[in-house]
Design an enzyme around this catalytic site. Structure first.
Site, PDB file in Angstrom:
ATOM      1  N   THR A 149      12.275  26.311 -21.695  1.00 19.23           N
ATOM      2  CA  THR A 149      13.096  26.625 -20.533  1.00 19.23           C
ATOM      3  C   THR A 149      14.102  25.510 -20.306  1.00 19.23           C
ATOM      4  OG1 THR A 149      11.303  27.791 -19.456  1.00 19.23           O
ATOM      5  CG2 THR A 149      12.990  26.875 -18.013  1.00 19.23           C
ATOM      6  N   ARG A 177       6.267  40.448 -17.778  1.00 14.65           N
ATOM      7  CA  ARG A 177       5.615  39.146 -17.530  1.00 14.65           C
ATOM      8  C   ARG A 177       6.651  38.134 -17.047  1.00 14.65           C
ATOM      9  NH1 ARG A 177       6.507  33.703 -19.387  1.00 14.65           N
ATOM     10  NH2 ARG A 177       4.563  32.568 -19.324  1.00 14.65           N
ATOM     11  N   GLY A 179       7.086  33.928 -15.932  1.00 16.59           N
ATOM     12  CA  GLY A 179       6.404  32.640 -15.995  1.00 16.59           C
ATOM     13  C   GLY A 179       6.619  31.872 -14.701  1.00 16.59           C
ATOM     14  N   ASP A 180       6.561  30.553 -14.795  1.00 16.50           N
ATOM     15  CA  ASP A 180       6.764  29.701 -13.615  1.00 16.50           C
ATOM     16  C   ASP A 180       8.241  29.594 -13.234  1.00 16.50           C
ATOM     17  OD1 ASP A 180       6.910  28.333 -16.231  1.00 16.50           O
ATOM     18  OD2 ASP A 180       7.670  26.680 -15.008  1.00 16.50           O
ATOM     19  N   THR A 200       8.854  22.879 -17.510  1.00 16.57           N
ATOM     20  CA  THR A 200       8.905  23.688 -18.718  1.00 16.57           C
ATOM     21  C   THR A 200       7.524  23.616 -19.362  1.00 16.57           C
ATOM     22  OG1 THR A 200       9.945  23.963 -20.895  1.00 16.57           O
ATOM     23  CG2 THR A 200       9.912  21.736 -20.008  1.00 16.57           C
TER      24      THR A 200
END
Ligand code: SD4
Length: 305
Positions: A149, A177, A179-180, A200
């Site tokens: 990221t 999905r 992610g953070d 990341t």
């Protein structure tokens, strides 16, 4: 007043160069961060962010992005956004309103279209070939496969902080999905009264610790940016190892309100930083117990995007 900028991974270098020109010129942290992330998003050589990102298990590129303004604490994010090169722009637009700050899937796509953002085919021949090859190999979803990221934090000459992220997320992830990276407090956070952070690594690991918020909270309590970043990652890693026997990859960049930066990581990690006294430079961070060893990036021995 000083200015400062920090970004994840070597791929951020060109963007940071552009962003720092803006900061030098007394432009805002918002302008610098957006400009810098655009550079990474549009570069087809980077397969983990924006155009040419690696797709999900259905062969579709779905991007996540987040943006937070440390002056107003306005934050916005998009998840599983399709056909948009500059996902961070859509996250920024989401941050402006009183409501609808976080949009996902169809809703995020529709919002992007309503802004007049042109739809683009995100999958390049090269990323499609990587997808076909991975499908052929029938490998299980790998937790961390050099899939990175872009996260940035900047301080401008007015003393305002901005933090933001953009990613195509884990290669071969499930459709939908996230992610953070689009989760406020997990992938990014900033507050002019405390500092800023961005993450990341494996989103599932980062989000259950709300690690960007945690690092900013530690700076507010008086820790240096380096202490906040390294203690947050170290303690979380130890906790996960105790609970489940392992901890997936986590790296965190931090900046305090003076523009001092810090790194926390449990893997070998590259980052770029610059301030009014230092030109942009790529560094490598290597975990060493509770500490982090920092050195200049070396093209011969370091092979990290
Ligand atoms: C995610 N955190 O989607 C992202 C991926 C990443 O470095 O950052 N990789 O979980």
């Amino acid at each position: 007043m000083r200015w400062s900028m920090i970004a994840t991974w070597k791929m951020s270098y060109d963007g940071v160069k552009k962003g720092t020109c803006l900061l030098k010129d007394n432009k805002s942290a918002k302008e610098a961060v957006l400009e810098a992330i655009h550079e990474v998003e549009k570069n087809e050589n980077y397969h983990s962010v924006g155009y040419s990102g690696l797709p999900n298990e259905q062969g579709v590129v779905q991007c996540d992005a987040g943006f937070m303004d440390g002056e107003t604490l306005q934050a916005g994010a998009v998840g599983a956004l399709e056909d948009v090169v500059h996902a961070v722009d859509v996250a920024y637009e989401c941050s402006k309103g009183r409501f609808n700050n976080v949009l996902v899937g169809e809703g995020a796509n529709e919002f992007a279209s309503s802004l007049g953002i042109k739809k683009e085919t995100m999958l390049t021949k090269e990323s499609y070939e990587k997808y076909l090859q991975r499908k052929e190999e029938k490998l299980p979803l790998s937790s961390y496969d050099g899939h990175d990221t872009v996260g940035m934090v900047a301080l401008d000459q007015q003393g305002h902080l901005v933090s933001a992220t953009s990613t195509s997320g884990l290669f071969m992830k499930k459709k939908g999905r996230i992610g953070d990276s689009p989760l406020i407090g997990s992938g990014f956070y900033c507050d002019d009264e405390a500092g800023g952070a961005a993450a990341t690594g494996v989103g599932e690991e980062i989000m259950r610790g709300c690690l960007s918020y945690e690092a900013v909270r530690r700076m507010k309590e008086g820790m240096s940016a380096q202490q906040a970043a390294s203690s947050t990652v170290y303690e979380w890693t130890e906790k996960m190892i105790l609970k489940k026997g392992y901890c997936d990859a986590i790296s965190l960049i931090c900046m305090n309100v003076q523009g001092e930066v810090g790194i926390g990581t449990n893997i070998k990690f590259a980052f770029v930083c610059a301030d009014e006294n230092h030109e942009p430079q790529v560094f490598v961070a290597i975990p060493d117990g509770k500490d982090i060893i920092l050195r200049a990036y070396d093209d011969h021995q370091d092979h990290l995007d």
